[in-house]
Design a protein around this motif. Structure first.
Motif, short mmCIF file in Angstrom:
data_model
loop_
_atom_site.label_atom_id
_atom_site.label_comp_id
_atom_site.label_asym_id
_atom_site.label_seq_id
_atom_site.Cartn_x
_atom_site.Cartn_y
_atom_site.Cartn_z
N LYS A 43 0.84 -1.19 0.00
CA LYS A 43 0.00 0.00 0.00
C LYS A 43 0.88 1.24 0.00
CE LYS A 43 -3.76 -2.39 0.51
NZ LYS A 43 -4.58 -2.66 -0.64
N ARG A 44 0.44 2.24 -0.73
CA ARG A 44 1.09 3.55 -0.68
C ARG A 44 0.24 4.43 0.23
NH1 ARG A 44 1.02 7.45 -5.72
NH2 ARG A 44 -0.69 8.40 -4.59
N ILE A 45 0.88 5.02 1.23
CA ILE A 45 0.18 5.87 2.19
C ILE A 45 0.72 7.29 2.06
CG2 ILE A 45 -0.39 6.24 4.60
CD1 ILE A 45 0.24 3.22 5.02
N ASP A 46 -0.14 8.21 1.66
CA ASP A 46 0.22 9.62 1.61
C ASP A 46 -0.30 10.28 2.89
OD1 ASP A 46 1.38 9.42 -0.90
OD2 ASP A 46 -0.51 9.81 -1.92
N LEU A 47 0.61 10.85 3.65
CA LEU A 47 0.28 11.50 4.91
C LEU A 47 0.46 13.00 4.73
CD1 LEU A 47 -0.30 11.50 7.97
CD2 LEU A 47 2.14 11.12 8.32
N ILE A 48 -0.58 13.75 5.08
CA ILE A 48 -0.54 15.21 4.96
C ILE A 48 -0.78 15.82 6.34
CG2 ILE A 48 -1.63 17.23 3.91
CD1 ILE A 48 -2.56 15.28 1.65
N ILE A 49 0.18 16.63 6.78
CA ILE A 49 0.06 17.39 8.02
C ILE A 49 -0.18 18.84 7.61
CG2 ILE A 49 1.19 18.05 10.18
CD1 ILE A 49 0.89 15.03 9.93
N SER A 50 -1.19 19.47 8.20
CA SER A 50 -1.48 20.85 7.80
C SER A 50 -2.01 21.66 8.98
CB SER A 50 -2.51 20.86 6.66
OG SER A 50 -3.72 20.30 7.09
N ASN A 51 -1.90 22.95 8.82
CA ASN A 51 -2.60 23.88 9.70
C ASN A 51 -3.33 24.86 8.78
OD1 ASN A 51 -0.64 25.71 8.83
ND2 ASN A 51 0.39 25.87 10.80
N ASP A 52 -3.69 26.00 9.26
CA ASP A 52 -4.48 26.92 8.43
C ASP A 52 -3.69 27.50 7.26
OD1 ASP A 52 -6.66 26.53 10.05
OD2 ASP A 52 -6.15 28.21 11.38
N VAL A 53 -2.36 27.47 7.33
CA VAL A 53 -1.53 28.14 6.33
C VAL A 53 -0.65 27.18 5.54
CG1 VAL A 53 0.23 29.93 6.01
CG2 VAL A 53 -1.49 30.20 7.80
N PHE A 54 -0.04 26.21 6.22
CA PHE A 54 1.00 25.38 5.62
C PHE A 54 0.56 23.94 5.48
CE2 PHE A 54 3.20 28.73 8.02
CZ PHE A 54 3.85 29.35 6.98
N THR A 55 1.26 23.22 4.58
CA THR A 55 1.01 21.80 4.36
C THR A 55 2.35 21.08 4.26
OG1 THR A 55 -1.00 22.31 3.14
CG2 THR A 55 -0.07 20.13 2.82
N TYR A 56 2.43 19.91 4.90
CA TYR A 56 3.62 19.07 4.87
C TYR A 56 3.17 17.68 4.43
CZ TYR A 56 7.80 16.68 6.61
OH TYR A 56 8.95 15.94 6.73
N LYS A 57 3.81 17.14 3.38
CA LYS A 57 3.38 15.85 2.82
C LYS A 57 4.50 14.82 2.93
CE LYS A 57 0.37 18.05 -0.52
NZ LYS A 57 0.04 18.24 -1.93
N VAL A 58 4.11 13.59 3.27
CA VAL A 58 5.04 12.46 3.35
C VAL A 58 4.39 11.27 2.66
CG1 VAL A 58 6.24 10.89 4.91
CG2 VAL A 58 5.90 13.26 5.59
N ARG A 59 5.18 10.53 1.91
CA ARG A 59 4.68 9.31 1.26
C ARG A 59 5.47 8.13 1.82
NH1 ARG A 59 3.97 9.65 -4.88
NH2 ARG A 59 2.07 10.61 -4.13
N ILE A 60 4.72 7.12 2.29
CA ILE A 60 5.35 5.91 2.79
C ILE A 60 4.71 4.71 2.11
CG2 ILE A 60 6.03 6.88 5.01
CD1 ILE A 60 3.60 5.55 6.26
N TYR A 61 5.42 3.61 2.13
CA TYR A 61 4.92 2.36 1.56
C TYR A 61 4.90 1.33 2.67
CZ TYR A 61 5.68 4.65 -2.88
OH TYR A 61 5.63 5.54 -3.92
#
Length: 127
Positions: free
Chosen positions: A102-120
């Motif tokens: 499985k490919r898991i895309d994880l997105i961490i965000s607040n009202d302004v910024f976004t941080y993305k990580v992809r794990i398998y």
């Protein structure tokens, strides 16, 4: 005869030039202050988001059900949210093994910024 040249004080022109210089300096100081606040907010997010992503990845690895797809981090990290998207992997390179990946895309965000990580993640047949 009264001579006006002997009177002490500032002329209107001197006062206006002083006020203009003061205004230029204050605008520069306020702009620097605003930039400092923005940089502080940026660096705080860029420090906290990877830490939260690492925490969430370890939580995902320990869960049986990886399909829980969104939430927040509670009162300790107010305003930070996470979201996951789980996708199947279709790869000829991995052959039959790709059915369990499985490919898991994880997105961490607040009202302004976004941080993305992809794990398998390789799921075992009993999960």
């Amino acid at each position: 005869m009264n001579n006006n040249k002997n009177k002490r004080g500032f002329t209107l022109l001197e006062v206006m030039i002083s006020i203009a210089l003061l205004a230029i300096v204050l605008v520069s100081v306020f702009r620097l202050n605003a930039q400092s606040i923005t940089m502080n907010t940026d660096s705080r997010f860029n420090t906290v988001a990877p830490m939260l992503a690492q925490m969430k990845i370890s939580e995902i690895d320990s869960l049986e059900d990886i399909y829980i797809n969104e939430g927040d981090f509670g009162e300790n990290f107010h305003g930070y949210r996470w979201k996951t998207e789980v996708l199947d992997i279709n790869s000829e390179t991995f052959g039959n093994l790709s059915q369990d990946m499985k490919r898991i895309d994880l997105i961490i965000s607040n009202d302004v910024f976004t941080y993305k990580v992809r794990i398998y993640r390789l799921l075992h047949e009993d999960q």
